[in-house]
Design a protein around this motif. Structure first.
Motif, PDB file in Angstrom:
ATOM      1  N   LEU A 290       0.103   3.193   3.194  1.00 51.07           N
ATOM      2  CA  LEU A 290       0.731   2.570   4.360  1.00 51.07           C
ATOM      3  C   LEU A 290       2.220   2.891   4.413  1.00 51.07           C
ATOM      4  O   LEU A 290       2.761   3.216   5.470  1.00 51.07           O
ATOM      5  CB  LEU A 290       0.510   1.053   4.328  1.00 51.07           C
ATOM      6  CG  LEU A 290       1.124   0.259   5.476  1.00 51.07           C
ATOM      7  CD1 LEU A 290       0.474   0.651   6.794  1.00 51.07           C
ATOM      8  CD2 LEU A 290       0.993  -1.220   5.218  1.00 51.07           C
TER       9      LEU A 290
ATOM     10  N   VAL B 199       2.629   6.533   5.546  1.00 50.36           N
ATOM     11  CA  VAL B 199       2.387   6.714   6.978  1.00 50.36           C
ATOM     12  C   VAL B 199       3.532   6.132   7.803  1.00 50.36           C
ATOM     13  O   VAL B 199       4.029   6.772   8.746  1.00 50.36           O
ATOM     14  CB  VAL B 199       1.030   6.071   7.379  1.00 50.36           C
ATOM     15  CG1 VAL B 199       0.869   6.001   8.879  1.00 50.36           C
ATOM     16  CG2 VAL B 199      -0.111   6.846   6.756  1.00 50.36           C
ATOM     17  N   ILE B 200       3.973   4.935   7.455  1.00 52.92           N
ATOM     18  CA  ILE B 200       5.090   4.319   8.181  1.00 52.92           C
ATOM     19  C   ILE B 200       6.344   5.178   8.053  1.00 52.92           C
ATOM     20  O   ILE B 200       7.061   5.408   9.029  1.00 52.92           O
ATOM     21  CB  ILE B 200       5.348   2.885   7.671  1.00 52.92           C
ATOM     22  CG1 ILE B 200       4.232   1.951   8.108  1.00 52.92           C
ATOM     23  CG2 ILE B 200       6.684   2.353   8.165  1.00 52.92           C
ATOM     24  CD1 ILE B 200       4.315   0.566   7.497  1.00 52.92           C
TER      25      ILE B 200
ATOM     26  N   SER C  70       0.834  -1.187   0.000  1.00 53.71           N
ATOM     27  CA  SER C  70       0.000   0.000   0.000  1.00 53.71           C
ATOM     28  C   SER C  70       0.874   1.243   0.000  1.00 53.71           C
ATOM     29  O   SER C  70       1.766   1.385   0.837  1.00 53.71           O
ATOM     30  CB  SER C  70      -0.899  -0.012   1.229  1.00 53.71           C
ATOM     31  OG  SER C  70      -1.578   1.202   1.346  1.00 53.71           O
TER      32      SER C  70
ATOM     33  N   LEU D 235       4.779  -0.128  -1.380  1.00 56.53           N
ATOM     34  CA  LEU D 235       5.247   0.189  -0.033  1.00 56.53           C
ATOM     35  C   LEU D 235       6.555   0.978  -0.099  1.00 56.53           C
ATOM     36  O   LEU D 235       6.731   1.982   0.594  1.00 56.53           O
ATOM     37  CB  LEU D 235       5.436  -1.094   0.777  1.00 56.53           C
ATOM     38  CG  LEU D 235       5.920  -0.924   2.210  1.00 56.53           C
ATOM     39  CD1 LEU D 235       4.833  -0.279   3.055  1.00 56.53           C
ATOM     40  CD2 LEU D 235       6.324  -2.252   2.790  1.00 56.53           C
TER      41      LEU D 235
END
Length: 125
Positions: A42, A45-46, A39, A97
């Motif tokens: 994701l 955000v990480i 994602s 990712l």
């Protein structure tokens, strides 16, 4: 005229559609490419959490350590983050990712620039 307007030379079908399809495999749609790769959101955000939260934690740690060791650790961790993000971005199974992790670098720079601008012009008033 009941047949097609153009009949290729050597065609013996009299301009009519054949009653049976030609022998062979039936037509199938080509397989769709695998679009999964993690994602993007994701990863973003990480990455922001790691870069901002890890940065504050690291800053608290470096204040207790020698300056040269702290600088070496900071550069090493930043290089490690970038290498991991590039490796994730290159692999098809984790490409989104990794792209999110790389985008997080730019997002953190924009966030920190906004904070700096707000602090500088908020203090001047």
């Amino acid at each position: 005229m009941s047949g097609p307007d153009f009949v290729p030379p050597g065609d013996r079908s009299d301009g009519r559609w054949p009653s049976q399809p030609p022998p062979g495999q039936p037509w199938q749609m080509p397989p769709t490419p695998n679009t999964s790769g993690g994602s993007l959101l994701l990863g973003l955000v990480i990455g922001v959490i790691v870069l901002l939260g890890g940065g504050w934690t690291f800053l608290a740690f470096v204040t207790r350590v020698n300056g040269d060791v702290g600088f070496g650790l900071a550069v090493g961790l930043l290089v490690a983050y970038i290498v991991v993000a590039i490796v994730f971005a290159v692999r098809p199974s984790t490409s989104r990712l990794g792209a999110g992790l790389l985008l997080a670098i730019g997002a953190v720079l924009v966030i920190l620039a906004g904070l700096c601008f707000g602090l500088v012009f908020g203090v001047i008033r």
